[in-house]
Scaffold this motif. Structure first.
Motif, short mmCIF file in Angstrom:
data_model
loop_
_atom_site.label_atom_id
_atom_site.label_comp_id
_atom_site.label_asym_id
_atom_site.label_seq_id
_atom_site.Cartn_x
_atom_site.Cartn_y
_atom_site.Cartn_z
N LEU A 1 -14.62 -17.98 0.79
CA LEU A 1 -14.76 -17.05 1.92
C LEU A 1 -16.22 -16.71 2.20
CD1 LEU A 1 -11.82 -14.62 1.04
CD2 LEU A 1 -11.81 -16.53 2.67
N ILE A 2 -17.09 -17.00 1.23
CA ILE A 2 -18.52 -16.72 1.41
C ILE A 2 -19.28 -17.98 1.82
CG2 ILE A 2 -20.61 -15.91 0.26
CD1 ILE A 2 -18.82 -14.25 -1.58
N THR A 3 -18.99 -19.10 1.13
CA THR A 3 -19.74 -20.33 1.40
C THR A 3 -19.45 -20.90 2.78
OG1 THR A 3 -17.98 -21.63 0.34
CG2 THR A 3 -19.85 -20.92 -1.04
N THR A 4 -18.21 -20.79 3.25
CA THR A 4 -17.88 -21.37 4.55
C THR A 4 -18.67 -20.73 5.70
OG1 THR A 4 -15.67 -21.99 3.79
CG2 THR A 4 -16.01 -21.85 6.17
N PRO A 5 -18.73 -19.38 5.81
CA PRO A 5 -19.56 -18.79 6.87
C PRO A 5 -21.04 -19.14 6.74
CG PRO A 5 -18.03 -17.15 6.02
CD PRO A 5 -17.96 -18.34 5.11
#
Length: 546
Positions: free
Chosen positions: A306-310
């Motif tokens: 959920l952090i790396t994708t954005p």
């Protein structure tokens, strides 16, 4: 109790409302002047001239804002000694046949009025200024039906022919409904001034018509004395009479042709960096998908997804923006062509400049001289989507709005009218001719025709230098100067004036190493050499002219 309170407070409400309405009515009625507006014609390739009549009640400063559709023009007027005035507010041209005027005085009071025109863009050929009605309009129309048979009609009659030439393409105009700014007259219009109409012109109208004639407008007069008077102002009048209106038909036919809108994009800006975008898209798909999932699983912390994708998405967007900036830049790039008619007798220069822009960032407003004209070369679709364009004539000319939008190829046409004392000097030398360059710019190529139609030429002539002309290909049998290259990027007026000058004895045409007039509009990187031409008439010194 509640009824008592309600009754005690209900009566002031309508009273206060009535007082407010009375005050508003008195304020509107106390406006500093009576104002009216007329729109003689519209010009989608130029400006719509709103003719504003001001009958002042007192001395005041008025701000006039004329609006045609979403475009507007603004002018500040000083009223002194309670003298009535008629002024012209120029609005960027549209197909609209109405104008709304909002006037504000120095007390903050305002006044609104509207006007309309029955003549849309290119649906009028001849404006007849004939207060005494010496020209019979019915007989003139019958003549034009025959003289213009078969010619295609632009404007709202563009799909018809003059076999049934519409009567409303010729109309009478009172002098007071004529603009006092030369930019308010379209180059496709023919204006016929009878002696009575000529005498009724104001000084401002007379100078405006003279400048417009120099810029390609068709000026018809009825007497030789008018020809002499207008020629002194530098105009190019054509003589016609009610008994012989053939020159009128010829002037109309010449202007019925639509000029080509040749506005090629700035070189290097019509290609999108597709390969770089594809590489970024592929890398994004690989990194945000399989590689991102593999790394998150290896860390054993699936919530990191959920952090790396954005973060990866934001980095990709930044990369796309960076590639676009690197490919297109943030500065202004342009290509320029300029043609100048230098009238050495009137000491006036009319310059037509076509500029194609590509700006990495929007350039903001254009600051120009009050005698300039600027128009955008737009398709019908672009014209509907371009957004609000405005012209402020308060101090010179400031053009605001999306004249040069960011990251879009946009072509602008400028016309400049200037006093100019520069000149060429041609003198006889033996059996030939000698030329002296007083133009302020080096000449790359010069072609000049003598009274017999023989062409003489020279090349590489520095400013202030002299050279002997050599006869240029006598077998060519030149009867007029060759066409300017790329003249489709200029306005129709440039073609009309150059073609008229090219037919005259002693006409010349020169390609210059630098622009004769400063290139208007924002500065930028010239991605190609500026193409600069000058033309005019130079009679030899011994012929009594120069």
């Amino acid at each position: 109790m509640s009824l008592h309170v309600g009754s005690s407070w209900s009566w002031p409400v309508p009273a206060l409302l009535g007082l407010y309405l009375c005050a508003a009515a008195l304020a509107a009625g106390d406006f500093s002047a009576s104002v009216n507006v007329q729109l003689p014609w519209t010009d989608a390739d130029g400006y719509a001239p709103a003719i504003v009549a001001i009958d002042p009640e007192r001395d005041a400063t008025l701000r006039l804002e004329a609006r045609c559709g979403q475009d507007s023009g603004t002018l500040r007027v000083e009223v002194q000694d309670r003298r009535p005035q008629r002024v012209t507010v120029l609005v960027p041209g549209q197909e609209y046949s109405y104008v709304n005027l909002h006037a504000t005085d120095d007390r903050g009071r305002s006044y609104d009025v509207s006007g309309s025109s029955s003549h849309q863009h290119r649906s009028l050929d001849l404006a007849l200024v004939d207060p005494d009605e010496t020209v019979k309009q019915k007989a003139l129309h019958e003549f034009l039906v025959k003289a213009l048979a078969g010619a295609a009609l632009p404007g709202r009659h563009r799909y018809s022919s003059t076999a049934g030439y519409p009567e409303d393409r010729v109309d009478r105009f009172p002098v007071e409904n004529l603009p006092d700014r030369w930019q308010g007259y379209p180059c496709w219009l023919v204006l016929w001034l009878t002696p009575a109409g000529d005498r009724a012109l104001s000084a401002a109208q007379r100078q405006a018509i003279a400048t417009w004639s120099l810029a390609g407008g068709g000026l018809i007069v009825s007497e030789n004395s008018q020809v002499t008077a207008w020629s002194r102002l530098g105009a190019r009048p054509i003589l016609a009479t009610a008994a012989d209106p053939a020159p009128v038909a010829a002037a109309i036919r010449e202007r019925l042709k639509d000029s080509p809108d040749d506005a090629p994009p700035v070189p290097g800006t019509d290609r999108v960096p597709v390969l770089a975008f594809v590489v970024i898209a592929v890398l994004f798909a690989v990194v945000v998908g399989p590689l991102n999932l593999w790394w998150v699983r290896r860390q054993g912390k699936r919530h990191l997804f959920l952090i790396t994708t954005p973060i990866i998405s934001a980095a990709t967007c930044f990369g796309l923006i960076l590639i676009s900036i690197l490919a297109e830049g943030i500065h202004v790039r342009r290509t320029v062509i300029q043609a100048v008619h230098l009238d050495q007798t009137a000491k006036r220069a009319i310059g037509w400049t076509g500029v194609s822009y590509f700006a990495g960032l929007s350039t903001g407003g254009l600051v120009l001289d009050g005698e300039d004209l600027v128009t955008a070369v737009l398709s019908d679709e672009e014209r509907r989507q371009v957004g609000q364009l405005s012209l402020d004539w308060t101090d010179g000319l400031r053009a605001d709005g999306p004249w040069i939008p960011s990251r879009t190829n946009r072509a602008l046409r400028y016309i400049q009218a200037r006093p100019d004392n520069r000149r060429l000097l041609i003198e006889p030398v033996g059996g030939g001719w000698r030329v002296t360059n007083g133009l302020g710019a080096a000449i790359d190529q010069l072609l000049w025709r003598d009274a017999a139609g023989k062409a003489w030429a020279c090349t590489a002539l520095a400013d202030g230098a002299s050279a002997t002309l050599t006869q240029d290909g006598p077998a060519r049998g030149l009867t007029r100067l060759p066409q300017l290259a790329n003249q489709g990027r200029l306005s129709q007026g440039a073609t009309l004036v150059r073609d008229a000058v090219a037919k005259e004895p002693f006409a010349y045409q020169a390609k210059l190493a630098a622009p004769l007039l400063p290139v208007p509009g924002p500065a930028g990187e010239d991605v190609a050499p500026v193409e600069s031409w000058v033309f005019g008439i130079v009679a030899p010194a011994t012929a009594g002219k120069s």
